[in-house]
Motif scaffolding. Sequence first.
Motif, PDB file in Angstrom:
ATOM      1  N   CYS A 149     -58.490  25.864 -27.624  1.00  0.00           N
ATOM      2  CA  CYS A 149     -57.843  24.866 -28.305  1.00  0.00           C
ATOM      3  C   CYS A 149     -58.426  24.557 -29.373  1.00  0.00           C
ATOM      4  O   CYS A 149     -59.686  24.381 -29.435  1.00  0.00           O
ATOM      5  CB  CYS A 149     -57.655  23.619 -27.343  1.00  0.00           C
ATOM      6  N   GLU A 150     -57.786  24.263 -30.503  1.00  0.00           N
ATOM      7  CA  GLU A 150     -58.199  23.940 -31.962  1.00  0.00           C
ATOM      8  C   GLU A 150     -58.838  22.312 -31.608  1.00  0.00           C
ATOM      9  O   GLU A 150     -60.042  22.121 -32.397  1.00  0.00           O
ATOM     10  CB  GLU A 150     -57.337  23.897 -33.117  1.00  0.00           C
ATOM     11  N   LYS A 151     -58.013  21.566 -30.917  1.00  0.00           N
ATOM     12  CA  LYS A 151     -58.265  20.186 -30.773  1.00  0.00           C
ATOM     13  C   LYS A 151     -58.044  19.823 -29.510  1.00  0.00           C
ATOM     14  O   LYS A 151     -56.938  20.022 -28.846  1.00  0.00           O
ATOM     15  CB  LYS A 151     -57.486  19.463 -31.797  1.00  0.00           C
ATOM     16  N   ILE A 152     -58.814  19.053 -28.874  1.00  0.00           N
ATOM     17  CA  ILE A 152     -58.733  18.597 -27.476  1.00  0.00           C
ATOM     18  C   ILE A 152     -59.075  16.962 -27.650  1.00  0.00           C
ATOM     19  O   ILE A 152     -60.337  16.455 -27.950  1.00  0.00           O
ATOM     20  CB  ILE A 152     -59.567  19.204 -26.601  1.00  0.00           C
ATOM     21  N   GLU A 153     -58.118  16.013 -27.058  1.00  0.00           N
ATOM     22  CA  GLU A 153     -58.360  14.409 -27.306  1.00  0.00           C
ATOM     23  C   GLU A 153     -57.520  13.779 -26.095  1.00  0.00           C
ATOM     24  O   GLU A 153     -56.409  14.333 -25.675  1.00  0.00           O
ATOM     25  CB  GLU A 153     -58.280  14.232 -28.679  1.00  0.00           C
ATOM     26  N   ILE A 154     -57.965  12.736 -25.860  1.00  0.00           N
ATOM     27  CA  ILE A 154     -57.386  11.883 -25.078  1.00  0.00           C
ATOM     28  C   ILE A 154     -56.596  10.599 -25.862  1.00  0.00           C
ATOM     29  O   ILE A 154     -57.461  10.107 -26.618  1.00  0.00           O
ATOM     30  CB  ILE A 154     -58.400  10.983 -23.864  1.00  0.00           C
ATOM     31  N   VAL A 155     -55.388  10.491 -25.902  1.00  0.00           N
ATOM     32  CA  VAL A 155     -54.772   9.542 -26.520  1.00  0.00           C
ATOM     33  C   VAL A 155     -54.040   8.358 -25.406  1.00  0.00           C
ATOM     34  O   VAL A 155     -53.625   8.792 -24.320  1.00  0.00           O
ATOM     35  CB  VAL A 155     -53.407   9.954 -27.280  1.00  0.00           C
ATOM     36  N   SER A 163     -48.484   4.012 -23.991  1.00  0.00           N
ATOM     37  CA  SER A 163     -47.764   3.220 -23.002  1.00  0.00           C
ATOM     38  C   SER A 163     -49.058   2.927 -21.789  1.00  0.00           C
ATOM     39  O   SER A 163     -48.536   2.889 -20.658  1.00  0.00           O
ATOM     40  CB  SER A 163     -46.640   3.623 -22.176  1.00  0.00           C
ATOM     41  N   ALA A 164     -50.191   2.602 -22.037  1.00  0.00           N
ATOM     42  CA  ALA A 164     -51.267   2.329 -21.351  1.00  0.00           C
ATOM     43  C   ALA A 164     -51.646   3.228 -20.345  1.00  0.00           C
ATOM     44  O   ALA A 164     -52.162   3.437 -19.343  1.00  0.00           O
ATOM     45  CB  ALA A 164     -50.901   1.086 -20.434  1.00  0.00           C
ATOM     46  N   LYS A 165     -51.203   4.600 -20.704  1.00  0.00           N
ATOM     47  CA  LYS A 165     -51.604   5.679 -19.952  1.00  0.00           C
ATOM     48  C   LYS A 165     -52.416   7.044 -20.834  1.00  0.00           C
ATOM     49  O   LYS A 165     -52.171   7.009 -22.015  1.00  0.00           O
ATOM     50  CB  LYS A 165     -50.247   6.293 -19.360  1.00  0.00           C
ATOM     51  N   ALA A 166     -53.423   7.295 -20.054  1.00  0.00           N
ATOM     52  CA  ALA A 166     -54.209   8.253 -20.777  1.00  0.00           C
ATOM     53  C   ALA A 166     -53.534   9.666 -20.946  1.00  0.00           C
ATOM     54  O   ALA A 166     -53.185  10.102 -19.772  1.00  0.00           O
ATOM     55  CB  ALA A 166     -55.592   8.338 -20.409  1.00  0.00           C
ATOM     56  N   ILE A 167     -53.322  10.174 -21.974  1.00  0.00           N
ATOM     57  CA  ILE A 167     -52.463  11.640 -22.224  1.00  0.00           C
ATOM     58  C   ILE A 167     -53.564  12.492 -23.039  1.00  0.00           C
ATOM     59  O   ILE A 167     -54.446  12.189 -23.695  1.00  0.00           O
ATOM     60  CB  ILE A 167     -51.236  11.365 -23.262  1.00  0.00           C
ATOM     61  N   LEU A 168     -53.484  13.874 -22.315  1.00  0.00           N
ATOM     62  CA  LEU A 168     -54.332  14.729 -22.770  1.00  0.00           C
ATOM     63  C   LEU A 168     -53.444  15.580 -23.818  1.00  0.00           C
ATOM     64  O   LEU A 168     -52.334  15.895 -23.589  1.00  0.00           O
ATOM     65  CB  LEU A 168     -54.792  15.786 -21.898  1.00  0.00           C
ATOM     66  N   ARG A 169     -54.381  15.533 -25.328  1.00  0.00           N
ATOM     67  CA  ARG A 169     -53.252  16.277 -26.421  1.00  0.00           C
ATOM     68  C   ARG A 169     -54.117  17.392 -26.693  1.00  0.00           C
ATOM     69  O   ARG A 169     -55.184  17.217 -27.094  1.00  0.00           O
ATOM     70  CB  ARG A 169     -52.990  15.037 -27.423  1.00  0.00           C
ATOM     71  N   ILE A 170     -53.476  18.364 -26.883  1.00  0.00           N
ATOM     72  CA  ILE A 170     -54.248  19.806 -27.115  1.00  0.00           C
ATOM     73  C   ILE A 170     -53.514  20.130 -28.464  1.00  0.00           C
ATOM     74  O   ILE A 170     -52.376  20.182 -28.462  1.00  0.00           O
ATOM     75  CB  ILE A 170     -54.358  20.589 -26.217  1.00  0.00           C
ATOM     76  N   THR A 171     -54.138  20.962 -29.306  1.00  0.00           N
ATOM     77  CA  THR A 171     -53.566  21.701 -30.507  1.00  0.00           C
ATOM     78  C   THR A 171     -54.190  22.923 -30.268  1.00  0.00           C
ATOM     79  O   THR A 171     -55.443  23.135 -30.172  1.00  0.00           O
ATOM     80  CB  THR A 171     -54.167  20.851 -31.706  1.00  0.00           C
ATOM     81  N   ILE A 172     -52.871  24.001 -30.046  1.00  0.00           N
ATOM     82  CA  ILE A 172     -53.573  25.505 -30.043  1.00  0.00           C
ATOM     83  C   ILE A 172     -52.753  26.145 -31.179  1.00  0.00           C
ATOM     84  O   ILE A 172     -52.007  25.752 -31.780  1.00  0.00           O
ATOM     85  CB  ILE A 172     -52.842  25.899 -28.642  1.00  0.00           C
ATOM     86  N   LYS A 173     -53.818  27.015 -31.484  1.00  0.00           N
ATOM     87  CA  LYS A 173     -53.492  27.918 -32.680  1.00  0.00           C
ATOM     88  C   LYS A 173     -53.740  29.363 -32.293  1.00  0.00           C
ATOM     89  O   LYS A 173     -54.834  29.854 -32.107  1.00  0.00           O
ATOM     90  CB  LYS A 173     -54.142  27.590 -33.963  1.00  0.00           C
ATOM     91  N   LEU A 174     -52.590  29.859 -31.799  1.00  0.00           N
ATOM     92  CA  LEU A 174     -52.758  31.403 -31.231  1.00  0.00           C
ATOM     93  C   LEU A 174     -51.907  32.287 -32.065  1.00  0.00           C
ATOM     94  O   LEU A 174     -50.852  32.195 -32.968  1.00  0.00           O
ATOM     95  CB  LEU A 174     -51.922  31.262 -29.868  1.00  0.00           C
ATOM     96  N   LEU A 198     -59.451  24.486 -20.660  1.00  0.00           N
ATOM     97  CA  LEU A 198     -59.218  24.483 -22.126  1.00  0.00           C
ATOM     98  C   LEU A 198     -60.585  24.266 -23.068  1.00  0.00           C
ATOM     99  O   LEU A 198     -61.463  23.297 -22.404  1.00  0.00           O
ATOM    100  CB  LEU A 198     -58.212  22.834 -22.396  1.00  0.00           C
ATOM    101  N   SER A 199     -60.711  25.147 -23.964  1.00  0.00           N
ATOM    102  CA  SER A 199     -62.192  25.191 -24.641  1.00  0.00           C
ATOM    103  C   SER A 199     -61.827  25.695 -26.025  1.00  0.00           C
ATOM    104  O   SER A 199     -60.955  26.298 -26.227  1.00  0.00           O
ATOM    105  CB  SER A 199     -63.221  25.763 -23.831  1.00  0.00           C
ATOM    106  N   ASN A 200     -63.009  25.467 -26.938  1.00  0.00           N
ATOM    107  CA  ASN A 200     -62.807  26.027 -28.270  1.00  0.00           C
ATOM    108  C   ASN A 200     -63.458  27.187 -28.140  1.00  0.00           C
ATOM    109  O   ASN A 200     -64.657  27.566 -27.748  1.00  0.00           O
ATOM    110  CB  ASN A 200     -63.677  25.040 -29.015  1.00  0.00           C
TER     111      ASN A 200
END
Length: 151
Positions: free
Chosen positions: A43-49, A52-63, A114-116
């Motif tokens: 994953c290029e980027k891994i973040e919690i966003v 609606s008051a819920k924690a979502i895991l957002r990943i950006t992958i470049k494959l 998920l890791s860089n």
Amino acid sequence: MHKTNQHILRLIGRREFVDFPEFGINAIEAKIDTGAYTNSLHCEKIEIVSHSAKAILRITIKLSETGLQKTKTIDFEEYTKKKIKNSFGELEERYVIKTLIKLGRKRIRTSISLSNRENMRYEVLIGRKMLKGKFLIDVNQIHLGGKKIVI
């Protein structure tokens, strides 16, 4: 004539092309690694966003999909965090998701950490947890695609 206990495995090489149908990504070259217990995805980027008051895991992958670079951002409502040994034997905390991986003709719902992996040769690592009881590996070969064999 009596029935025998036959077990069907699929023959794969040390590297195989895998698809991620739920991500719309196909033909990513993965390293088959029986030394690793779990699967891993770069994953290029891994973040919690917050959404609606819920924690979502957002990943950006470049494959690298058969020679093309494909970048996608994907959100996950369901995920866990686990301590996993990295390639240096050190424990690190990683996010883990469940998704569908297609290897040859076999579709498997499995966990993937998920890791860089930008300093690694392969963006996807397939570990023995997913392989066990389903595949036989010929380390002298690559891209066999999971031909059926009966044991």
